[in-house]
Design a protein around this motif. Structure first.
Motif, short mmCIF file in Angstrom:
data_model
loop_
_atom_site.label_atom_id
_atom_site.label_comp_id
_atom_site.label_asym_id
_atom_site.label_seq_id
_atom_site.Cartn_x
_atom_site.Cartn_y
_atom_site.Cartn_z
N ARG A 74 -16.28 9.05 -0.17
CA ARG A 74 -15.26 9.71 0.28
C ARG A 74 -14.43 9.85 -1.15
O ARG A 74 -14.27 8.85 -2.03
N THR A 75 -14.19 11.13 -1.19
CA THR A 75 -13.14 11.53 -2.45
C THR A 75 -11.70 12.02 -2.04
O THR A 75 -11.70 12.57 -1.01
N GLY A 76 -10.75 11.57 -2.80
CA GLY A 76 -9.19 11.79 -2.60
C GLY A 76 -8.64 11.89 -3.88
O GLY A 76 -9.03 11.27 -4.86
N THR A 77 -7.29 11.63 -3.79
CA THR A 77 -6.36 11.45 -4.95
C THR A 77 -5.94 10.12 -4.77
O THR A 77 -5.97 9.67 -3.52
N PHE A 78 -5.23 9.56 -5.79
CA PHE A 78 -4.62 8.29 -5.53
C PHE A 78 -3.43 8.40 -6.36
O PHE A 78 -3.29 9.23 -7.47
N LYS A 79 -2.62 7.37 -6.33
CA LYS A 79 -1.46 7.05 -7.06
C LYS A 79 -1.00 5.53 -6.87
O LYS A 79 -1.33 5.01 -6.05
N ILE A 80 -0.54 5.10 -8.09
CA ILE A 80 0.04 3.63 -8.08
C ILE A 80 1.53 3.73 -7.39
O ILE A 80 2.32 4.02 -8.00
N ALA A 81 1.54 2.96 -6.30
CA ALA A 81 2.67 2.81 -5.52
C ALA A 81 3.61 1.79 -6.09
O ALA A 81 4.85 1.59 -6.10
N LYS A 82 2.95 0.60 -6.66
CA LYS A 82 3.64 -0.64 -6.97
C LYS A 82 2.79 -1.51 -8.08
O LYS A 82 1.48 -1.34 -7.96
N GLN A 83 3.67 -1.91 -9.24
CA GLN A 83 2.87 -2.68 -10.28
C GLN A 83 3.68 -4.01 -10.52
O GLN A 83 4.91 -3.72 -10.65
N GLU A 84 3.14 -4.96 -10.33
CA GLU A 84 3.45 -6.32 -10.64
C GLU A 84 2.64 -6.80 -11.56
O GLU A 84 1.67 -7.63 -11.38
N GLY A 85 2.70 -6.98 -13.04
CA GLY A 85 1.85 -7.34 -14.10
C GLY A 85 0.52 -6.50 -13.76
O GLY A 85 0.39 -5.28 -14.04
N LYS A 86 -0.55 -7.29 -13.71
CA LYS A 86 -1.68 -6.61 -13.69
C LYS A 86 -2.17 -6.40 -12.05
O LYS A 86 -3.34 -5.97 -11.92
N ASN A 87 -1.36 -6.71 -11.19
CA ASN A 87 -1.52 -6.51 -9.79
C ASN A 87 -1.01 -4.83 -9.46
O ASN A 87 0.19 -4.77 -9.92
N LEU A 88 -1.67 -4.29 -8.77
CA LEU A 88 -1.32 -2.87 -8.37
C LEU A 88 -1.58 -2.71 -7.04
O LEU A 88 -2.41 -3.20 -6.44
N GLU A 89 -0.51 -1.97 -6.47
CA GLU A 89 -0.87 -1.24 -4.91
C GLU A 89 -1.08 0.20 -5.09
O GLU A 89 -0.36 0.85 -5.63
N LEU A 90 -2.20 0.64 -4.64
CA LEU A 90 -2.63 1.99 -4.93
C LEU A 90 -2.51 2.61 -3.32
O LEU A 90 -2.59 2.00 -2.41
N VAL A 91 -2.17 3.94 -3.36
CA VAL A 91 -2.09 4.58 -2.24
C VAL A 91 -3.31 5.55 -2.53
O VAL A 91 -3.06 6.35 -3.27
N PHE A 92 -4.31 5.86 -1.57
CA PHE A 92 -5.37 6.79 -1.63
C PHE A 92 -5.02 7.90 -0.57
O PHE A 92 -4.61 7.28 0.52
N LYS A 93 -5.10 8.81 -0.88
CA LYS A 93 -4.97 10.08 -0.08
C LYS A 93 -6.02 10.69 0.43
O LYS A 93 -6.77 11.19 -0.36
N ARG A 94 -6.32 10.79 1.69
CA ARG A 94 -7.31 11.62 2.21
C ARG A 94 -7.27 13.03 2.41
O ARG A 94 -5.96 13.48 2.52
N PRO A 95 -8.23 13.90 2.19
CA PRO A 95 -8.17 15.24 1.98
C PRO A 95 -7.60 15.79 3.29
O PRO A 95 -6.95 16.72 3.49
N GLY A 96 -8.11 15.20 4.55
CA GLY A 96 -7.76 15.57 5.74
C GLY A 96 -6.54 15.26 6.25
O GLY A 96 -5.93 15.40 7.26
N GLY A 97 -5.62 14.40 5.40
CA GLY A 97 -4.67 13.65 5.71
C GLY A 97 -4.63 12.27 5.91
O GLY A 97 -5.86 11.77 6.16
N GLY A 98 -3.57 11.57 5.67
CA GLY A 98 -3.49 10.20 6.20
C GLY A 98 -3.68 9.34 4.60
O GLY A 98 -4.01 10.20 3.71
N ASP A 99 -3.10 8.17 4.75
CA ASP A 99 -3.01 7.47 3.48
C ASP A 99 -3.67 6.36 3.88
O ASP A 99 -3.68 5.70 4.85
N ASP A 100 -4.44 5.54 2.65
CA ASP A 100 -4.83 4.14 2.94
C ASP A 100 -4.40 3.52 1.64
O ASP A 100 -4.24 4.05 0.39
N LYS A 101 -3.86 1.91 1.81
CA LYS A 101 -3.31 1.32 0.80
C LYS A 101 -4.45 0.30 0.28
O LYS A 101 -5.25 -0.17 1.14
N ALA A 102 -4.42 0.01 -0.86
CA ALA A 102 -5.40 -1.04 -1.51
C ALA A 102 -4.54 -1.79 -2.50
O ALA A 102 -3.95 -1.46 -3.40
#
Length: 128
Positions: A74-102
């Motif tokens: 699966r391919t989509g876009t991502f952005k870094i929603a939050k950063q604390e030191g080396k810890n990152l919260e990413l949001v993956f955007k699905r092409p068909g709509g919707g988000d997944d957090k990691a």
């Protein structure tokens, strides 16, 4: 005059060293493959390790491709929603709509730790 030269040199060196630090987004770029998995029940360890070694993330610019065994990549876009030191919260955007957090953590020696549901941790290594 000598003091001014030393101070100016120090400022230039400090600026160069600070400017060389890569952003978290830059550090994610490239291909990552699963290496091992932690925080799983011992009866599931071997199966989870096989799944981990078949899992890949590939970051290119603002795009990410996620490949897990037995599923189409699966391919989509991502952005870094939050950063604390080396810890990152990413949001993956699905092409068909919707988000997944990691939740990802940049670790030593070109390692990446992806924390999945239930606290399972997938340790990945950079391959390029």
């Amino acid at each position: 005059m000598r003091v001014r030269s030393v101070v100016l040199s120090s400022i230039v060196v400090a600026t160069l060293l600070t400017g060389c630090e890569k952003s978290p987004r830059d550090k994610l770029q490239g291909k990552w493959v699963g290496e091992t998995v932690g925080q799983v029940h011992p009866s599931q360890q071997a199966r989870a390790e096989g799944w981990a070694r078949g899992t890949q993330l590939e970051f290119s610019g603002n795009k990410v491709t996620i490949s897990v065994p037995a599923e189409s990549p699966r391919t989509g876009t991502f952005k870094i929603a939050k950063q604390e030191g080396k810890n990152l919260e990413l949001v993956f955007k699905r092409p068909g709509g919707g988000d997944d957090k990691a939740e990802l953590a940049l670790a030593e020696n070109d390692k990446l730790v992806w924390t999945l549901g239930g606290g399972v941790q997938l340790v990945m290594r950079r391959v390029n």
